[in-house]
Design a protein around this motif. Sequence first.
Motif, short mmCIF file in Angstrom:
data_model
loop_
_atom_site.label_atom_id
_atom_site.label_comp_id
_atom_site.label_asym_id
_atom_site.label_seq_id
_atom_site.Cartn_x
_atom_site.Cartn_y
_atom_site.Cartn_z
N LEU A 62 0.82 -1.21 0.00
CA LEU A 62 0.00 0.00 0.00
C LEU A 62 0.86 1.27 0.00
CD1 LEU A 62 -2.82 -1.01 2.50
CD2 LEU A 62 -2.99 -0.78 0.02
N VAL A 63 1.98 1.20 0.69
CA VAL A 63 2.89 2.35 0.72
C VAL A 63 3.43 2.64 -0.67
CG1 VAL A 63 5.09 3.18 1.62
CG2 VAL A 63 3.50 1.99 3.12
N LEU A 64 3.85 1.60 -1.38
CA LEU A 64 4.37 1.80 -2.74
C LEU A 64 3.30 2.40 -3.66
CD1 LEU A 64 6.52 -1.42 -3.24
CD2 LEU A 64 7.30 0.92 -2.83
N GLN A 65 2.07 1.94 -3.51
CA GLN A 65 1.00 2.51 -4.31
C GLN A 65 0.80 3.99 -3.98
OE1 GLN A 65 -2.50 0.13 -3.70
NE2 GLN A 65 -1.55 -1.71 -4.57
N GLY A 66 0.90 4.33 -2.70
CA GLY A 66 0.77 5.72 -2.29
C GLY A 66 1.88 6.58 -2.84
N TRP A 67 3.15 6.11 -2.75
CA TRP A 67 4.28 6.85 -3.30
C TRP A 67 4.11 7.06 -4.80
CZ3 TRP A 67 7.23 9.77 -0.62
CH2 TRP A 67 7.66 9.42 0.65
#
Length: 83
Positions: A62-67
């Motif tokens: 989810l963090v990678l998608q946010g970045w």
Amino acid sequence: MVSEIIWNPLNPLKMSFLAWRVFHKVLPTDDVLASRGFYLVSKCGSCESCETLRRIFFEGELVLQGWQHYSRLVGLYLYPYFF
């Protein structure tokens, strides 16, 4: 310089403090607490692995998608495995 980015007047103060705490590894995550002698039995809610600063801010799905989402909003392209 990192401090100029973190303490930029355009950044909200609460984000500057968060960035400073991440950069200096002082957020109370499992790995930081364990290094100071406090051992917890908690795990990441989405992947069941140990909670680390790297995992929370750079490696989680989810963090990678946010970045990727926010980098596109500001016109940057991040490679999928940039972090």
